[in-house]
Design a protein around this motif. Structure first.
Motif, PDB file in Angstrom:
ATOM      1  N   LYS A 215      -9.605 -20.001 -14.413  1.00  0.00           N
ATOM      2  CA  LYS A 215     -10.544 -19.152 -14.935  1.00  0.00           C
ATOM      3  C   LYS A 215     -11.097 -18.133 -14.269  1.00  0.00           C
ATOM      4  N   GLY A 216     -11.328 -16.763 -14.633  1.00  0.00           N
ATOM      5  CA  GLY A 216     -11.901 -15.559 -13.835  1.00  0.00           C
ATOM      6  C   GLY A 216     -11.160 -15.491 -12.598  1.00  0.00           C
ATOM      7  N   GLY A 217      -9.913 -15.775 -12.384  1.00  0.00           N
ATOM      8  CA  GLY A 217      -9.047 -15.449 -11.245  1.00  0.00           C
ATOM      9  C   GLY A 217      -7.732 -15.178 -11.707  1.00  0.00           C
ATOM     10  N   ARG A 218      -6.991 -14.539 -10.507  1.00  0.00           N
ATOM     11  CA  ARG A 218      -5.585 -14.350 -10.474  1.00  0.00           C
ATOM     12  C   ARG A 218      -4.989 -14.601  -9.037  1.00  0.00           C
ATOM     13  N   ILE A 219      -3.759 -15.474  -9.070  1.00  0.00           N
ATOM     14  CA  ILE A 219      -3.263 -15.691  -7.871  1.00  0.00           C
ATOM     15  C   ILE A 219      -2.033 -14.738  -7.854  1.00  0.00           C
ATOM     16  N   LEU A 220      -1.942 -13.763  -7.032  1.00  0.00           N
ATOM     17  CA  LEU A 220      -1.003 -12.525  -6.987  1.00  0.00           C
ATOM     18  C   LEU A 220       0.126 -13.134  -6.673  1.00  0.00           C
ATOM     19  N   LEU A 341     -24.434 -16.433 -12.836  1.00  0.00           N
ATOM     20  CA  LEU A 341     -23.123 -16.706 -13.459  1.00  0.00           C
ATOM     21  C   LEU A 341     -22.519 -15.212 -13.658  1.00  0.00           C
ATOM     22  N   TYR A 342     -21.167 -15.467 -13.207  1.00  0.00           N
ATOM     23  CA  TYR A 342     -20.290 -13.956 -13.516  1.00  0.00           C
ATOM     24  C   TYR A 342     -19.779 -13.867 -14.877  1.00  0.00           C
ATOM     25  N   SER A 343     -20.111 -12.714 -15.611  1.00  0.00           N
ATOM     26  CA  SER A 343     -19.547 -12.448 -16.857  1.00  0.00           C
ATOM     27  C   SER A 343     -18.130 -11.870 -16.399  1.00  0.00           C
ATOM     28  N   ASP A 344     -17.779 -10.965 -15.539  1.00  0.00           N
ATOM     29  CA  ASP A 344     -16.627 -10.535 -15.145  1.00  0.00           C
ATOM     30  C   ASP A 344     -16.361 -10.350 -13.639  1.00  0.00           C
ATOM     31  N   GLY A 345     -15.331  -9.365 -13.378  1.00  0.00           N
ATOM     32  CA  GLY A 345     -15.060  -9.193 -12.017  1.00  0.00           C
ATOM     33  C   GLY A 345     -15.625  -7.751 -11.537  1.00  0.00           C
ATOM     34  N   ILE A 346     -15.033  -6.835 -10.724  1.00  0.00           N
ATOM     35  CA  ILE A 346     -15.199  -5.583 -10.351  1.00  0.00           C
ATOM     36  C   ILE A 346     -14.212  -4.416 -10.713  1.00  0.00           C
ATOM     37  N   ILE A 347     -14.728  -3.269 -10.764  1.00  0.00           N
ATOM     38  CA  ILE A 347     -13.748  -2.329 -11.349  1.00  0.00           C
ATOM     39  C   ILE A 347     -12.539  -2.050 -10.206  1.00  0.00           C
ATOM     40  N   VAL A 348     -12.763  -2.212  -9.023  1.00  0.00           N
ATOM     41  CA  VAL A 348     -11.688  -1.651  -8.174  1.00  0.00           C
ATOM     42  C   VAL A 348     -10.631  -2.725  -8.093  1.00  0.00           C
ATOM     43  N   ASN A 349     -10.894  -4.037  -8.505  1.00  0.00           N
ATOM     44  CA  ASN A 349      -9.867  -4.897  -8.582  1.00  0.00           C
ATOM     45  C   ASN A 349      -9.146  -4.795 -10.139  1.00  0.00           C
ATOM     46  N   ALA A 350      -9.741  -4.215 -10.718  1.00  0.00           N
ATOM     47  CA  ALA A 350      -9.367  -4.069 -12.278  1.00  0.00           C
ATOM     48  C   ALA A 350      -9.725  -5.517 -12.901  1.00  0.00           C
ATOM     49  N   LEU A 360      -4.335   1.582 -15.167  1.00  0.00           N
ATOM     50  CA  LEU A 360      -3.348   1.076 -13.959  1.00  0.00           C
ATOM     51  C   LEU A 360      -3.507  -0.458 -13.875  1.00  0.00           C
ATOM     52  N   ASP A 361      -2.484  -1.107 -13.885  1.00  0.00           N
ATOM     53  CA  ASP A 361      -2.581  -2.556 -13.693  1.00  0.00           C
ATOM     54  C   ASP A 361      -2.402  -2.969 -12.283  1.00  0.00           C
ATOM     55  N   LEU A 362      -3.204  -3.495 -11.841  1.00  0.00           N
ATOM     56  CA  LEU A 362      -3.375  -4.217 -10.280  1.00  0.00           C
ATOM     57  C   LEU A 362      -3.062  -5.570 -10.208  1.00  0.00           C
ATOM     58  N   ILE A 363      -3.295  -6.433 -11.241  1.00  0.00           N
ATOM     59  CA  ILE A 363      -3.360  -7.788 -11.239  1.00  0.00           C
ATOM     60  C   ILE A 363      -2.351  -8.493 -12.171  1.00  0.00           C
ATOM     61  N   GLY A 364      -1.503  -7.912 -12.929  1.00  0.00           N
ATOM     62  CA  GLY A 364      -0.153  -8.432 -13.505  1.00  0.00           C
ATOM     63  C   GLY A 364      -0.555  -8.797 -15.068  1.00  0.00           C
ATOM     64  N   ILE A 365      -1.526  -7.946 -15.450  1.00  0.00           N
ATOM     65  CA  ILE A 365      -1.952  -8.440 -16.749  1.00  0.00           C
ATOM     66  C   ILE A 365      -1.600  -7.159 -17.697  1.00  0.00           C
ATOM     67  N   PRO A 366      -0.525  -7.207 -18.614  1.00  0.00           N
ATOM     68  CA  PRO A 366      -0.300  -6.095 -19.408  1.00  0.00           C
ATOM     69  C   PRO A 366      -1.565  -5.915 -20.249  1.00  0.00           C
ATOM     70  N   GLN A 367      -1.726  -4.631 -20.769  1.00  0.00           N
ATOM     71  CA  GLN A 367      -3.005  -4.102 -21.505  1.00  0.00           C
ATOM     72  C   GLN A 367      -4.059  -4.636 -20.946  1.00  0.00           C
ATOM     73  N   ASN A 368      -4.293  -4.786 -19.778  1.00  0.00           N
ATOM     74  CA  ASN A 368      -5.569  -5.302 -18.843  1.00  0.00           C
ATOM     75  C   ASN A 368      -6.803  -4.840 -19.474  1.00  0.00           C
ATOM     76  N   LYS A 369      -7.757  -5.722 -19.626  1.00  0.00           N
ATOM     77  CA  LYS A 369      -9.124  -5.307 -20.069  1.00  0.00           C
ATOM     78  C   LYS A 369     -10.092  -5.987 -19.213  1.00  0.00           C
ATOM     79  N   GLY A 370      -9.696  -6.576 -18.015  1.00  0.00           N
ATOM     80  CA  GLY A 370     -10.233  -7.359 -16.993  1.00  0.00           C
ATOM     81  C   GLY A 370     -10.416  -8.889 -17.571  1.00  0.00           C
ATOM     82  N   LEU A 371     -11.100  -9.480 -16.622  1.00  0.00           N
ATOM     83  CA  LEU A 371     -11.337 -11.008 -16.618  1.00  0.00           C
ATOM     84  C   LEU A 371     -12.445 -11.343 -16.934  1.00  0.00           C
ATOM     85  N   ASN A 372     -12.709 -12.695 -17.600  1.00  0.00           N
ATOM     86  CA  ASN A 372     -14.039 -13.506 -17.715  1.00  0.00           C
ATOM     87  C   ASN A 372     -13.983 -14.518 -16.897  1.00  0.00           C
ATOM     88  N   TYR A 373     -14.775 -14.615 -16.070  1.00  0.00           N
ATOM     89  CA  TYR A 373     -15.133 -15.888 -15.350  1.00  0.00           C
ATOM     90  C   TYR A 373     -16.092 -16.824 -16.368  1.00  0.00           C
TER      91      TYR A 373
END
Length: 580
Positions: A215-220, A341-350, A360-373
């Protein structure tokens, strides 16, 4: 209020006279023994001060008395604010008098978003350069750090830019493994929202090609082979760091030493008398470091601790644990009364949560709208459970979707009891700006870092486009919509020197504040979110003496020179804790 005081004094005087008459009558009639009317002595009009500051330009933040010449303090409380002539009524033989010689005095600064333990602890053993663009050049530095910190335990570093790794010509995992392969290594990226780890570290954490993203993370992973590349985004990195920072006697000693011998003296030097720890990792025993400082009477600031809500924790267990840690004694310098608590991450990580997808997709998510912690529904669950226990929520939200979801959560389940805030507030949809005031949610902004200045806004165009990049951290728009604004540092992402933050706040046209409003954001507004505006944050009779003396009057100088201001004296709870 003046009429009430006059009435009260008249009433007491009448009561004394009546009591005396009844006593006299009782001596002759024998009826006074049936009368239960006490004789109440009237306090003298003026008390004698232990300290007086006079001949100053005293900016009070009290709308009824904006400026004064002198302040009188008895022990730790302010007993007079007014003119040089009147303050003499409070001077006795033992009063210590300080001539300010025209210097400016104001309330002590608050920094309601900083990381005072982790930013100063020597548990982080080495640093690498955020400006270095070739990660191959880190190999020798990491090798030397391992030699300088021998053993088989974790080697912990800090400082690079994630783009340095993403742009590498070979796998970042191969690079860090070449540097050190016989012990776990973890290096926190400069924003703290990603970690660079070697193969030993990945093995200890238990991350493999098949591990699902937390949750709220990506293993690249490598796009072609699926192999892990050593980059852990957001909460995936936090999970690894929790293992690396598992508390030991030695680690807790380093945390305490950094807090007491570096952070607190530096805060005093910069006039900061109240802080919020914006991410207290209680599973790493951060709270024990605070409690030890309190027990040893080492605290020189009022502290509200934001207990970290772990995204991967079981909710029932975590809510129980958080409730057990709650304290809110207003007479104590230390309170555990906030949830971070974190709702989300940061812009530069997408990874900041956006209403529209990234370009741009930096973290391997198609149609990426960011993450929710934490999703909106889960934030609501935590507010509903913890607000009645007394907790206020300090919610990290950077993207427009993350901010909207945090506001929605407060609107859906919050009550008038809560004093919640959203921190960072970088990209806000215009429709949500008026909601801050409507919901009594404070907008906590950090503008001390140059990257928040308007000349840097469009560095994110490639990720989110020109329109969304524009107007980042819109503090003027929020102020015009009557939102309560606090200014803080997020140290060590940005410097905690409040004069840097003040200068940036008043010069960042078109999203600037007036100087008066910027100072209020660093003092009285911040006192409100710490639930201590009745004690500090302004210079008024009856409040506690948390005060600072500056080497110049901020209202008499050019705005672009505010960052040159120096603290001459810092007074905390009536005691001088720093003097230049």
């Amino acid at each position: 209020m003046k009429k009430y005081k006059h009435y009260k004094q008249s009433f007491l005087a009448s009561l004394l006279m009546t009591s005396a008459l009844l006593t006299a009558c009782g001596n002759s009639t024998g009826t006074s023994s049936n009368m239960n009317i006490p004789i109440i002595p009237i306090a003298p009009t003026n008390e004698l001060a232990t300290q007086v500051f006079k001949n100053g330009q005293i900016y009070t933040l009290n709308e009824q008395q904006e400026w004064a010449d002198a302040v009188a303090i008895k022990n730790n409380k302010i007993i007079f604010v007014g003119s040089n002539s009147e303050v003499n009524n409070y001077v006795g033989a033992d009063t210590n008098i300080t001539d300010l010689n025209g210097k400016m005095m104001m309330p002590g600064f608050h920094d309601v978003h900083m990381h005072p333990i982790e930013s100063a602890s020597e548990n982080t053993q080495f640093r690498i350069d955020v400006n270095e663009q070739n990660p191959e050049n880190f190999i020798s530095i990491i090798k030397k750090a391992s030699q300088d910190n021998p053993g088989s335990g974790w080697l912990i570093g800090y400082g690079h830019s994630i783009f340095t790794l993403l742009d590498a010509t070979r796998s970042p995992l191969n690079i860090i493994d070449e540097a050190v392969s016989d012990r776990p290594v973890i290096i926190m990226e400069q924003t703290s929202h990603s970690m660079w780890v070697n193969s030993v570290a990945l093995s200890l954490v238990g991350f493999t090609k098949e591990t699902p993203h937390p949750k709220g993370g990506r293993i690249l992973r490598d796009e072609s082979t699926g192999a892990l590349n050593g980059i852990l985004i957001d909460n995936a990195g936090n999970i690894a760091m929790d293992l690396a920072m598992a508390p030991t006697t030695e680690s807790l000693s380093k945390d305490y030493d950094g807090l007491v011998n570096f952070t607190l003296p530096e805060l005093a030097k910069h006039g900061i008398t109240s802080i919020s720890d914006a991410r207290s990792f209680w599973q790493r025993d951060d709270h024990k470091t605070w409690l030890k400082a309190q027990e040893n009477k080492a605290l020189t600031a009022r502290v509200s601790v934001g207990l970290w809500a772990y995204p991967s924790a079981d909710d029932i267990e975590q809510l129980t644990d958080l409730k057990a840690l709650y304290t809110n004694n207003s007479e104590s310098y230390l309170r555990f009364n906030q949830i971070k608590l974190y709702s989300d991450g940061i812009i530069v990580n997408a990874t900041s949560a956006m209403l529209s997808e990234y370009n741009l997709d930096l973290i391997g998510i198609p149609q990426n709208k960011g993450l929710n912690y934490f999703t909106q529904a889960r934030i609501e669950k935590y507010i509903k459970a913890l607000e009645p226990a007394g907790f206020d929520f300090h919610m990290h939200a950077i993207g427009d979707r993350g901010i909207r979801e945090a506001l929605n959560a407060v609107e859906n389940v919050g009550s008038e009891q809560g004093r919640h805030r959203i921190t960072h507030v970088e990209i806000i949809h215009p429709d949500d700006i008026p909601r801050f005031a409507q919901l009594n949610v404070t907008a906590d902004a950090q503008v001390a870092g140059d990257f928040t200045n308007p000349e840097h806004w469009h560095e994110n165009d490639e990720l989110i486009g020109n329109a969304r990049s524009d107007n980042a951290v819109p503090i003027k728009s929020l102020d015009e919509a009557n939102a309560r604004i606090t200014l803080s540092s997020d140290w060590n992402v940005s410097p905690f020197n409040p004069f840097i933050g003040l200068q940036n706040a008043v010069t960042r046209v078109p999203q600037e504040l007036t100087l008066a409003k910027a100072i209020k954001a660093y003092t009285l507004n911040s006192a409100y979110v710490m639930r201590q505006e009745d004690m500090v944050g302004s210079i008024e009779v009856g409040k506690l003496a948390d005060l600072v003396v500056l080497d110049r009057n901020l209202f008499d100088i050019e705005p672009n020179t505010i960052n040159q201001t120096q603290i001459m004296i810092t007074i905390f709870d009536g005691q001088v804790i720093y003097q230049k």
